[in-house]
Design an enzyme around this catalytic site. Sequence first.
Site, PDB file in Angstrom:
ATOM      1  N   GLY A  13       0.850  -1.199   0.000  1.00 42.44           N
ATOM      2  CA  GLY A  13       0.000   0.000   0.000  1.00 42.44           C
ATOM      3  C   GLY A  13       0.880   1.242   0.000  1.00 42.44           C
ATOM      4  O   GLY A  13       0.557   2.255   0.620  1.00 42.44           O
ATOM      5  N   GLY A  16      -0.370   5.030  -1.107  1.00 43.15           N
ATOM      6  CA  GLY A  16      -1.438   5.732  -0.397  1.00 43.15           C
ATOM      7  C   GLY A  16      -0.908   6.926   0.389  1.00 43.15           C
ATOM      8  O   GLY A  16       0.278   7.258   0.317  1.00 43.15           O
ATOM      9  N   TYR A 146     -15.382  -0.234   8.707  1.00 40.65           N
ATOM     10  CA  TYR A 146     -13.948   0.044   8.848  1.00 40.65           C
ATOM     11  C   TYR A 146     -13.504  -0.185  10.303  1.00 40.65           C
ATOM     12  O   TYR A 146     -12.517  -0.878  10.563  1.00 40.65           O
ATOM     13  CB  TYR A 146     -13.702   1.496   8.423  1.00 40.65           C
ATOM     14  CG  TYR A 146     -12.294   1.986   8.612  1.00 40.65           C
ATOM     15  CD1 TYR A 146     -11.228   1.405   7.939  1.00 40.65           C
ATOM     16  CD2 TYR A 146     -12.025   3.067   9.460  1.00 40.65           C
ATOM     17  CE1 TYR A 146      -9.930   1.885   8.102  1.00 40.65           C
ATOM     18  CE2 TYR A 146     -10.743   3.544   9.622  1.00 40.65           C
ATOM     19  CZ  TYR A 146      -9.698   2.956   8.943  1.00 40.65           C
ATOM     20  OH  TYR A 146      -8.426   3.435   9.112  1.00 40.65           O
ATOM     21  N   LYS A 150     -10.946  -2.949  11.888  1.00 37.83           N
ATOM     22  CA  LYS A 150      -9.755  -2.531  12.635  1.00 37.83           C
ATOM     23  C   LYS A 150      -9.719  -3.203  14.018  1.00 37.83           C
ATOM     24  O   LYS A 150      -8.673  -3.657  14.458  1.00 37.83           O
ATOM     25  CB  LYS A 150      -9.694  -1.006  12.755  1.00 37.83           C
ATOM     26  CG  LYS A 150      -9.287  -0.311  11.469  1.00 37.83           C
ATOM     27  CD  LYS A 150      -7.854  -0.679  11.063  1.00 37.83           C
ATOM     28  CE  LYS A 150      -7.446  -0.154   9.723  1.00 37.83           C
ATOM     29  NZ  LYS A 150      -6.162  -0.677   9.236  1.00 37.83           N
TER      30      LYS A 150
HETATM   31  N1  SER Z   1      -8.680   8.772   8.802  1.00 39.33           N
HETATM   32  C1  SER Z   1      -9.475   7.582   8.943  1.00 39.33           C
HETATM   33  C2  SER Z   1     -10.837   7.773   8.411  1.00 39.33           C
HETATM   34  O1  SER Z   1     -11.327   8.862   8.488  1.00 39.33           O
HETATM   35  C3  SER Z   1      -9.563   7.201  10.391  1.00 39.33           C
HETATM   36  O2  SER Z   1      -8.688   6.169  10.618  1.00 39.33           O
HETATM   37  O3  SER Z   1     -11.422   6.839   7.956  1.00 39.33           O
END
Ligand code: SER
Length: 321
Positions: A13, A16, A146, A150
């Site tokens: 990655g 990014g 997300y 995590k």
């Molecule tokens: N910057 C990320 C987001 O906003 C948070 O880990 O998804």
Amino acid sequence: MQEKNNEKILVIGACGQIGVELTAALRAKYGNENVVASDIREESKLIKGTGPFVILDAMDAEATRNLVKKEKITTIYLLAALLSATGEKNPKLAWELNMGSLRQILDLCVDEKIKLFWPSSIAVFGPTTPRENTPQRTVVEPTTMYGITKYTGELLCQYYNRRFGLDVRSVRYPGLISWKSPPGGGTTDYAVEIFYGAIKEKTYTSFLSENTYLPMMYMDDAIRATIEIMEAPAEKIKSRIAYNLSAISFSPKEIAESIKSQIPDFKISYAPDFHQPIADSWPQSIDDSVARADWGWKHEYDLEKMVADMLKNLKEKLKKG
Ligand code: SER
């Protein structure tokens, strides 16, 4: 100064927001040839010509294993992921990419005795978590896909450490602010976009409401934290659940005020959208005293210093085109 040339690092990655800057920092430290950059996307012009680059799908276990063996990799930084906003648009892919890549890399790291960095996020916290000075150990009930990936990932990392002795280290990044490479698909991205708006058009419409406080950090601090936790002696890493990491907390209104002190005719307006409920489910500020005590973490950039550095560098970058 270059050092530790027995290290051979793979960044997955690498094109990014974090990847381009981490790759550059690792290459400066460990030598260009000792840091293999990889991404599913074509090579970013920000790292082109500075060292080896390979196209790699982070979910492709066989290709990753072949690359790791061929290059005799000793350390992996796994940065490939779908972030919070993109993850809500495509939760299935968020689970598949974020979990699929981690699972295969964890197994590979055990087999090949590789040290691993895997980033977590403030998104592990949810609406039932105390929102101010959120402690290291607290209620963790994320409501975004997300955040769910995590926190699941954190538990998996801890499991692989306990069960297989894997040296895996992790931090919960706050929103990251940088001028070199744009962020992609996060809820905290407004805090980068606002600088582009301020410099190019002297105006910006925030997708979060004016008093939405979120934990944030300048990229220079985030890169330093990442390298510091990886270089810390193993006995200092007492938690294999990701460490809380903190620097600044501000709202759209506050960062706009700070930008206005340098660009007086800058104007901000607010049009909260689907990002708002995600932001509302996250902490406003983070207590990272455990990271500070265990491995000596200390941030350098406050709001004022970060805004000054962002405006200076981004103005120059945009002038060059
Ligand atoms: N910057 C990320 C987001 O906003 C948070 O880990 O998804």
